[in-house]
Motif scaffolding. Structure first.
Motif, mmCIF file in Angstrom:
data_model
loop_
_atom_site.group_PDB
_atom_site.id
_atom_site.type_symbol
_atom_site.label_atom_id
_atom_site.label_comp_id
_atom_site.label_asym_id
_atom_site.label_seq_id
_atom_site.Cartn_x
_atom_site.Cartn_y
_atom_site.Cartn_z
ATOM 1 N N TYR A 1 -113.657 59.213 42.675
ATOM 2 C CA TYR A 1 -114.063 60.607 42.771
ATOM 3 C C TYR A 1 -115.109 60.855 41.682
ATOM 4 N N ASN B 1 -116.980 64.019 39.515
ATOM 5 C CA ASN B 1 -116.774 65.424 39.193
ATOM 6 C C ASN B 1 -117.935 66.035 38.418
ATOM 7 N N ALA C 1 -106.046 63.836 42.158
ATOM 8 C CA ALA C 1 -107.378 64.332 42.506
ATOM 9 C C ALA C 1 -107.356 65.833 42.755
ATOM 10 N N LYS C 2 -106.311 66.290 43.413
ATOM 11 C CA LYS C 2 -106.215 67.719 43.718
ATOM 12 C C LYS C 2 -106.191 68.555 42.451
ATOM 13 N N ILE D 1 -110.007 67.036 40.139
ATOM 14 C CA ILE D 1 -111.374 67.071 40.665
ATOM 15 C C ILE D 1 -111.656 68.462 41.217
ATOM 16 N N HIS E 1 -114.813 69.838 41.448
ATOM 17 C CA HIS E 1 -116.142 69.997 42.048
ATOM 18 C C HIS E 1 -116.109 69.740 43.555
ATOM 19 N N HIS E 2 -116.706 70.664 44.319
ATOM 20 C CA HIS E 2 -116.808 70.548 45.767
ATOM 21 C C HIS E 2 -118.216 70.952 46.217
ATOM 22 N N VAL F 1 -119.369 62.168 50.850
ATOM 23 C CA VAL F 1 -118.450 63.279 50.558
ATOM 24 C C VAL F 1 -117.234 63.161 51.470
ATOM 25 N N ASP G 1 -112.421 66.731 51.969
ATOM 26 C CA ASP G 1 -112.155 67.923 51.167
ATOM 27 C C ASP G 1 -113.391 68.414 50.418
ATOM 28 N N ARG H 1 -115.367 66.635 48.382
ATOM 29 C CA ARG H 1 -115.528 66.048 47.051
ATOM 30 C C ARG H 1 -116.401 64.797 47.133
ATOM 31 N N ARG I 1 -117.619 61.168 46.725
ATOM 32 C CA ARG I 1 -116.881 59.902 46.601
ATOM 33 C C ARG I 1 -117.796 58.679 46.458
#
Length: 224
Positions: free
Chosen positions: A39, A41, A55-56, A59, A61-62, A192, A195, A197, A199
């Motif tokens: 992931y 961020n 991760a939930k 992380i 950043h989205h 991405v 979710d 994020r 990757r």
């Protein structure tokens, strides 16, 4: 030491061994759940190898919401990629240096996933004032871009540039603080997850990087 004392010690040791084995097993299971796909961020692209629960919580950043038009005049937004993995790149139709090779490598990805409903490919134009819908449609025809899930996107320059620099970290730390007055040009392809994020980041001009991207996308799809 008497008989019952010895039995008590034996029971204690057996319980300790069982607890130790269970703890080791749980640790192994936890490690197995840690994704081999990192992931990201922050724009320095420091990798974080985490399981889904970690991760939930870690992380934050989205990819931000957006509304743009593709080469068919269809509105493409955050809703179209929600729950899917997607790969993004930033190109322009008049680019004569890195963009042709970036399109070629995106074709490698498209060939593998064009029929997959859980995958979207996004090519954002960094000259949207030139690359309107008809121009993108003609470009797609010339380059034989016909995958139904590959969208060439145009719209607001500020939206595209903010997405590139603030959401996708497309120019890494160098570009993060720039605004839309400074021209955007990068060879990066950004992967991405479902979710939203980040990757993966790849050099979109290199065949080996495109092949690695395909492998990572297959892993992400299998994780879900």
């Amino acid at each position: 030491m008497g008989f019952w004392e010895r039995k008590t010690v034996e029971i204690f040791l057996r319980k300790s061994l069982v607890i130790s084995l269970l703890t080791s097993l749980a640790a192994c299971q936890s490690r197995d759940q840690v994704s081999t796909i990192p992931y990201y961020n922050s724009p320095d692209f420091s990798p974080h190898f985490l399981d889904k629960t970690e991760a939930k919580g870690q992380i934050m950043h989205h990819i931000d919401h957006f509304y743009l038009k593709d080469q068919h005049g269809k509105t493409i937004s955050h809703d179209n990629i929600k729950g899917k993995i997607h790969l993004a790149q930033f190109i322009f139709t008049r680019c004569g240096n890195i963009c042709p090779e970036m399109i070629s490598q995106m074709k490698t990805v498209a060939k593998k996933f064009s029929a997959n409903p859980d995958v979207e490919l996004l090519s954002y134009s960094v000259t949207p004032w030139i690359d309107d819908v008809p121009t993108l449609r003609k470009f797609a025809e010339e380059k034989q871009i016909d995958s139904p899930n590959w969208h060439l996107l145009t719209g607001s320059k500020s939206v595209i540039y903010n997405l590139a620099r603030k959401s996708y970290f497309a120019e890494e730390e160098l570009g993060y603080s720039k605004d839309s007055s400074e021209f955007l040009h990068t060879e990066h392809m950004i992967l991405v997850d479902r979710d939203g994020r980040i990757r993966g980041v790849y050099n979109g001009t290199l065949p080996l990087e495109a092949e690695q991207c395909v492998k990572d996308m297959e892993k992400l799809l299998s994780e879900n």
